[in-house]
Design a protein around this motif. Structure first.
Motif, short mmCIF file in Angstrom:
data_model
loop_
_atom_site.label_atom_id
_atom_site.label_comp_id
_atom_site.label_asym_id
_atom_site.label_seq_id
_atom_site.Cartn_x
_atom_site.Cartn_y
_atom_site.Cartn_z
N ASP A 1 0.85 -1.19 0.00
CA ASP A 1 0.00 0.00 0.00
C ASP A 1 0.90 1.24 0.00
OD1 ASP A 1 -2.88 1.19 0.66
OD2 ASP A 1 -1.42 2.23 1.93
N LEU A 2 0.70 2.14 -0.96
CA LEU A 2 1.58 3.29 -1.12
C LEU A 2 1.61 4.18 0.12
CD1 LEU A 2 3.41 4.92 -3.05
CD2 LEU A 2 1.35 6.16 -3.81
N LEU A 3 0.44 4.46 0.69
CA LEU A 3 0.40 5.33 1.87
C LEU A 3 1.11 4.69 3.05
CD1 LEU A 3 -0.54 7.81 3.41
CD2 LEU A 3 -2.76 6.68 3.77
N GLY B 1 -1.92 8.64 -0.80
CA GLY B 1 -0.65 7.97 -1.07
C GLY B 1 0.31 8.86 -1.83
N SER C 1 4.74 12.50 -8.21
CA SER C 1 3.71 12.93 -7.25
C SER C 1 3.28 14.37 -7.51
CB SER C 1 4.22 12.77 -5.82
OG SER C 1 5.41 13.50 -5.60
N LEU D 1 -1.38 4.29 -9.39
CA LEU D 1 -1.15 5.02 -8.14
C LEU D 1 -1.75 6.43 -8.18
CD1 LEU D 1 2.61 4.09 -7.60
CD2 LEU D 1 0.62 3.07 -6.46
N THR D 2 -2.04 6.94 -9.38
CA THR D 2 -2.50 8.33 -9.49
C THR D 2 -3.87 8.55 -8.86
OG1 THR D 2 -3.45 7.94 -11.68
CG2 THR D 2 -1.15 8.65 -11.59
N LYS D 3 -4.62 7.47 -8.61
CA LYS D 3 -5.93 7.59 -7.98
C LYS D 3 -5.85 7.64 -6.46
CE LYS D 3 -8.20 5.17 -11.81
NZ LYS D 3 -9.05 4.01 -12.21
N ASP D 4 -4.68 7.33 -5.93
CA ASP D 4 -4.48 7.29 -4.47
C ASP D 4 -3.92 8.65 -4.02
OD1 ASP D 4 -3.89 6.80 -1.84
OD2 ASP D 4 -2.54 5.11 -2.22
#
Length: 413
Positions: free
Chosen positions: A36-38, A80, A105, A74-77
């Motif tokens: 999980d990125l976050l 994150g 980011s 990842l751009t939707k998180d």
């Protein structure tokens, strides 16, 4: 748990929970390997900030291709991405991977802002991009973080937020009390009246010590250091705006020997200093070297080579980039920007200077996060000083300092 630790730090009340935060790092050591990125990026940042050895490359490898490109999924998180952006500024040598993390980011957070809901999140993202967490004043960021938490209408105010508000108010009262003492000292000193060309910016000078040394235990240090900063600014103005090289040489010698008799041969703005119990030979020697270099057109390169061990190149670079037209003064300080453009007419001076500043931040991160050269309190003071530099010299088109003004309103007025 990591979100709670992050909120404590962002609200500047983590000093009440040092043992609990250190215990939480055991959880972070597991989460840093999360998919999980976050979770992974937040755990990395918290671990690095508390001095744990963790590799940025190992963390980011889970979210990139073999070529180092980040997955578009990842751009939707958004949370994150915000955490990835925060992480990207903790570089201690992983330049390539963290540079890509910053570019990715930044690009996708800026693109997403137009459609973000709620509105408070969009404002929070904008503030994070304009003022990255690691590079910004912690107390300033704390006010904005609290405002963001309070904008989340689906939840009640937490005990953590109430503690933060109480802490803000206590600090404001203490800072106001210190300012009253400093203003009284400054007026009694009489330098503002005796040296018309000198800056009269007591509030601005106080923000240096207020930012660098935080907490009630440093109250007396803040007051005394502000006095030193005030004198240094006035001496700087005298060297830049008033004296001839001969007068400045006599002035320096008189200060070093505390020769009261020399007052009659000096301009009144200089002779005033001979009646104060100050023995600042090293400071005056430094100003004198600069005056001689500028008088003989030796320029800033010599200054950078010779003085760097005793002064901050970051300060000089931000000063030049901000324009150094503080209070519309017209003295000659020397300019790295001008020298760079003289040698590289087609070059981008601002971009070059930003790269140099980024390099200084990398070295500071390495010293404080990796080598653990300094104690925790001294490392925090170093970071705070570096953060204050950009705020103190980031002039807008009207030669104002909007972030500094906002910061002073929040913490003092």
């Amino acid at each position: 748990m990591m979100a709670a630790v992050d909120n404590l730090k962002r609200l500047c009340i983590d000093h009440y929970f040092e043992e609990e935060i250190e215990s939480a790092m055991a959880v972070a050591m597991d989460l840093v390997h999360s998919d999980d990125l976050l979770d992974a990026t937040l755990s990395f940042r918290l671990m690095r900030e508390t001095g744990h050895d963790v590799s940025a490359d190992d963390v980011l490898r889970r979210f990139t291709t073999s070529g180092g490109e980040f997955s578009l999924a990842l751009t939707k998180d958004i949370l994150g991405l915000l955490s990835l952006h925060d992480m990207s500024h903790l570089n201690i040598g992983e330049e390539a991977s963290l540079h890509r993390a910053k570019e990715f980011s930044t690009k996708h957070l800026a693109s997403a802002m137009r459609n973000l809901e709620p509105a408070g999140l969009a404002l929070y993202v904008r503030q994070s991009l304009d003022h990255p967490y690691h590079l910004s004043l912690m107390q300033y960021k704390a006010r904005h973080h609290l405002r963001y938490l309070q904008s989340l209408r689906h939840r009640n105010t937490t005990a953590m937020e109430e503690l933060a508000v109480a802490e803000f108010q206590l600090n404001k009262l203490l800072h106001q009390k210190e300012m009253v003492e400093i203003k009284r000292w400054w007026m009694d000193l009489g330098l503002a009246q005796g040296i018309p060309v000198a800056r009269d910016q007591v509030l601005k000078w106080y923000t240096w010590s207020m930012t660098i040394l935080q907490g009630s235990s440093f109250s007396r240090y803040r007051v005394e250091i502000t006095k030193i900063i005030a004198i240094a600014y006035v001496v700087d103005d005298i060297f830049d705006l008033v004296g001839t090289l001969e007068e400045l040489s006599l002035f320096t010698q008189a200060i070093k020997t505390w020769d009261i008799a020399a007052a009659s041969s000096l301009p009144s703005c200089m002779s005033l200093f001979l009646f104060f119990p100050l023995k600042w030979g090293a400071l005056f020697d430094g100003f004198m070297v600069q005056a001689k270099w500028l008088a003989t057109d030796q320029g800033i390169i010599v200054m950078q080579q010779e003085v760097t061990p005793q002064s901050s190149p970051t300060t000089s670079l931000w000063d030049d980039m901000g324009s150094a037209k503080d209070e519309a003064q017209e003295g000659l300080d020397g300019s790295y920007r001008e020298l760079y453009l003289a040698e590289n007419p087609a070059g981008d001076a601002e971009e070059h200077m930003r790269r140099l500043i980024a390099r200084e931040w990398e070295e500071l991160n390495r010293e404080c996060f990796s080598r653990r050269t300094f104690s925790g309190s001294f490392a925090r003071a170093c970071f705070n000083a570096a953060r204050m530099v950009s705020v103190m010299y980031s002039y807008d088109e009207e030669q104002r300092l909007p972030v500094l003004e906002d910061y002073m309103r929040m913490l003092l007025l």
